[in-house]
Scaffold this active site. Sequence first.
Site, mmCIF file in Angstrom:
data_model
loop_
_atom_site.group_PDB
_atom_site.id
_atom_site.type_symbol
_atom_site.label_atom_id
_atom_site.label_comp_id
_atom_site.label_asym_id
_atom_site.label_seq_id
_atom_site.Cartn_x
_atom_site.Cartn_y
_atom_site.Cartn_z
ATOM 1 N N GLU A 287 -8.580 6.383 8.746
ATOM 2 C CA GLU A 287 -9.461 5.353 9.329
ATOM 3 C C GLU A 287 -9.509 5.387 10.858
ATOM 4 O O GLU A 287 -9.312 4.366 11.516
ATOM 5 C CB GLU A 287 -9.039 3.964 8.827
ATOM 6 C CG GLU A 287 -9.065 3.871 7.309
ATOM 7 C CD GLU A 287 -8.440 2.594 6.758
ATOM 8 O OE1 GLU A 287 -8.094 1.713 7.552
ATOM 9 O OE2 GLU A 287 -8.297 2.508 5.523
ATOM 10 N N ASN A 334 -8.872 10.743 5.953
ATOM 11 C CA ASN A 334 -9.180 9.746 4.919
ATOM 12 C C ASN A 334 -9.879 8.533 5.531
ATOM 13 O O ASN A 334 -9.443 8.031 6.573
ATOM 14 C CB ASN A 334 -7.839 9.301 4.293
ATOM 15 C CG ASN A 334 -8.001 8.525 3.006
ATOM 16 O OD1 ASN A 334 -8.709 8.961 2.098
ATOM 17 N ND2 ASN A 334 -7.339 7.377 2.911
ATOM 18 N N HIS A 370 -13.884 2.372 -1.846
ATOM 19 C CA HIS A 370 -13.757 0.959 -2.200
ATOM 20 C C HIS A 370 -15.195 0.460 -2.353
ATOM 21 O O HIS A 370 -15.794 -0.050 -1.407
ATOM 22 C CB HIS A 370 -12.992 0.198 -1.111
ATOM 23 C CG HIS A 370 -11.573 0.648 -0.989
ATOM 24 N ND1 HIS A 370 -10.668 0.490 -2.010
ATOM 25 C CD2 HIS A 370 -10.904 1.272 0.006
ATOM 26 C CE1 HIS A 370 -9.490 0.982 -1.637
ATOM 27 N NE2 HIS A 370 -9.614 1.471 -0.419
ATOM 28 N N GLU A 399 -9.231 6.368 -3.091
ATOM 29 C CA GLU A 399 -8.763 4.978 -3.295
ATOM 30 C C GLU A 399 -9.755 4.214 -4.161
ATOM 31 O O GLU A 399 -10.100 3.056 -3.880
ATOM 32 C CB GLU A 399 -8.566 4.277 -1.946
ATOM 33 C CG GLU A 399 -7.620 5.023 -1.011
ATOM 34 C CD GLU A 399 -7.290 4.271 0.271
ATOM 35 O OE1 GLU A 399 -7.606 3.073 0.383
ATOM 36 O OE2 GLU A 399 -6.688 4.903 1.169
ATOM 37 N N ASP A 401 -11.808 1.922 -6.419
ATOM 38 C CA ASP A 401 -11.788 0.686 -7.209
ATOM 39 C C ASP A 401 -13.224 0.182 -7.281
ATOM 40 O O ASP A 401 -14.026 0.416 -6.377
ATOM 41 C CB ASP A 401 -10.826 -0.380 -6.663
ATOM 42 C CG ASP A 401 -10.811 -0.526 -5.156
ATOM 43 O OD1 ASP A 401 -11.877 -0.346 -4.527
ATOM 44 O OD2 ASP A 401 -9.746 -0.815 -4.593
HETATM 45 O O1 G3I Z 1 6.536 -6.494 0.770
HETATM 46 C C1 G3I Z 1 6.105 -7.719 1.349
HETATM 47 C C2 G3I Z 1 6.780 -8.875 0.659
HETATM 48 O O2 G3I Z 1 8.159 -8.806 0.880
HETATM 49 C C3 G3I Z 1 6.200 -10.188 1.200
HETATM 50 O O3 G3I Z 1 6.704 -11.246 0.467
HETATM 51 C C4 G3I Z 1 4.686 -10.193 1.046
HETATM 52 C C5 G3I Z 1 4.068 -11.464 1.648
HETATM 53 O O4 G3I Z 1 2.836 -11.215 2.253
HETATM 54 O O5 G3I Z 1 4.160 -9.064 1.718
HETATM 55 C C6 G3I Z 1 4.611 -7.839 1.167
HETATM 56 O O6 G3I Z 1 4.005 -6.781 1.839
HETATM 57 C C7 G3I Z 1 2.637 -6.567 1.555
HETATM 58 C C8 G3I Z 1 2.511 -5.146 1.030
HETATM 59 O O7 G3I Z 1 1.153 -4.786 0.885
HETATM 60 C C9 G3I Z 1 3.257 -5.103 -0.326
HETATM 61 O O8 G3I Z 1 2.853 -4.165 -1.152
HETATM 62 C C10 G3I Z 1 1.845 -6.741 2.825
HETATM 63 O O9 G3I Z 1 1.869 -8.116 3.214
HETATM 64 C C11 G3I Z 1 0.422 -6.284 2.624
HETATM 65 O O10 G3I Z 1 -0.269 -6.317 3.877
HETATM 66 C C12 G3I Z 1 0.401 -4.856 2.099
HETATM 67 O O11 G3I Z 1 -0.961 -4.555 1.847
HETATM 68 C C13 G3I Z 1 -1.303 -3.191 1.723
HETATM 69 C C14 G3I Z 1 -2.331 -2.817 2.786
HETATM 70 O O12 G3I Z 1 -2.770 -1.482 2.584
HETATM 71 C C15 G3I Z 1 -1.771 -2.917 4.190
HETATM 72 O O13 G3I Z 1 -0.809 -1.960 4.411
HETATM 73 C C16 G3I Z 1 -1.895 -2.999 0.343
HETATM 74 O O14 G3I Z 1 -0.911 -3.221 -0.654
HETATM 75 C C17 G3I Z 1 -2.438 -1.580 0.224
HETATM 76 O O15 G3I Z 1 -3.118 -1.469 -1.016
HETATM 77 C C18 G3I Z 1 -3.417 -1.329 1.356
HETATM 78 O O16 G3I Z 1 -3.887 -0.019 1.238
HETATM 79 C C19 G3I Z 1 -4.936 0.368 2.143
HETATM 80 C C20 G3I Z 1 -4.769 1.846 2.399
HETATM 81 O O17 G3I Z 1 -3.496 2.095 2.918
HETATM 82 C C21 G3I Z 1 -5.838 2.365 3.342
HETATM 83 N N1 G3I Z 1 -7.159 2.053 2.857
HETATM 84 C C22 G3I Z 1 -7.373 0.660 2.540
HETATM 85 C C23 G3I Z 1 -6.326 0.170 1.550
HETATM 86 C C24 G3I Z 1 -6.597 -1.246 1.149
HETATM 87 O O18 G3I Z 1 -6.424 -2.098 2.239
#
Ligand code: G3I
Length: 493
Positions: A287, A334, A370, A399, A401
Amino acid sequence: MSTPKKALPSCSTRSSRRSALNRQLRALSIAVAVAALSPNALGACQHVVRSEWGTGYVGAIVITNPTSVPINGWSVSWRYATNRVTSAWNANLSGSNPYTATSLSWNGSIPPGQSVEFGFQANKNGGAAEQPTVSGAACAVSGPTPPPTGPINVPGLHTLAAFPIGVAVNAGNEPRSLLRNDARGAAERAAVERHFDSLTPGNIMKMSYLHPEQNTFTFAQADELVNYARAHALRIHGHTLVWHADYQIPNWMRSYSGNWNTMLQSHVRTIVARYAGRIGSWDVVNEAFADDGDATAVNGYRNSLFLQKMGPGYIQQAFIAARAADPNAVLYYNDYNIEAGQQKFTRVLAMVDDFKARNIPIDGIGMQMHINIEWPSTTQIKDAMRRVVQRGLKVRISELDIPVNTFANPNRYATFTAEAAQRQEAKYREVVAAYLEVVPANLRGGITVWGLYDSDSWLIALYGRPDWPLILNDELQNKPATRGFASALTGVP
Ligand code: G3I
């Protein structure tokens, strides 16, 4: 690329297996052709009348958590035509039609499968007791999608394809980790191993996880996933070495004042070298380009920390370092919003052309996809993939969905109706068929769905509305979407 972990059958074995599978699928698709989906009856938030008299009633709002993970804190809203709330208990109430109620310190947490409720008294104002819709993120979590009236017996998707079929997974200490040691974790692993032969860590290989301090790399969580994958003949696609987003940039990097070229190269090299021979492909940079219309863009690039510190050259630095660390790894750029002919995509292609002209290593483009059941059109998707193929690069749908509610029509489906399921099935089929039609076998990097089961999707939390975007339901059963995916792979309608 490292040797595929799973030996693929020879062409003739594969094609005879394929025709047997085709027959099987055809028979099954006839068997389920008349299956109708019942609506998702879970409705996670309900307005109920507990006791009623002439002018008013005592009501409650019951919030149920149908998922396998806790809800931590809730806020719900509702609106009446004529009724009005006069008092409430067990929640903080604000507003005066619409009303919003938020959790208190002691009732914010809802364990999986359990409910909390709060009460209120309402005046009917001369009308009947109403049953308003209650909305809020806690109401939007999707519960187990009801199965169609007959099972959908689709063969393991990866057995139908000669290219990787992948899924993004949580792992390590994340909530909903695939590797957790309980019955649900085991069931999820079985579902993964049935349908997929490639894993993308959804989070745990991002920068802040692997490189939390300048001189510290933490590989334990990633190693655990890599070891699991190798033990089960699954590939790992590494995601992602350089990404602009929020907390995924470690704090030390934000304030780093040394030589950014050296630092970024060392970051990339250390991670790629560690997994050389075990991780066959990487999202090297994720990105880096701005969305169309982004006023903060700098010459089309996303105005990220990396751009600010290094200029656009950070992208090529990362690719050069990755190639040097593992010459066999397949290196991808990506991005999202590049599958509908956007300006952003034009910029990505210009970067590819420039890289190729200057011998900067790049092997493929990850199109995140997406998308949704209405957008983009199949023609747009094919055109975008064709433009990558014309440059001799691999295409990964990285990715995927396909939510059924869209930006244009965000509340179209409050439940997963038979119609929604059929439209989603058709879109999955179209996307996979477009990939097979446009991308030649030698350029197929694979198709990865972004999450294992519907409520595992990042979209549910993002939009706070119901949806069912993935190919397995919350009970890890096949959906019509699974059948759409499979039928495109086999070519059997
Ligand atoms: O692990 C913590 C947990 O301890 C806490 O209680 C909770 C409260 O908010 O947060 C948890 O972490 C979260 C994490 O996912 C857990 O899996 C983060 O807040 C959350 O921001 C994070 O989101 C991920 C996001 O990227 C940001 O990194 C999504 O799961 C993930 O699917 C998403 O993936 C991105 C790709 O990398 C790039 N393309 C877009 C895609 C969707 O946004």
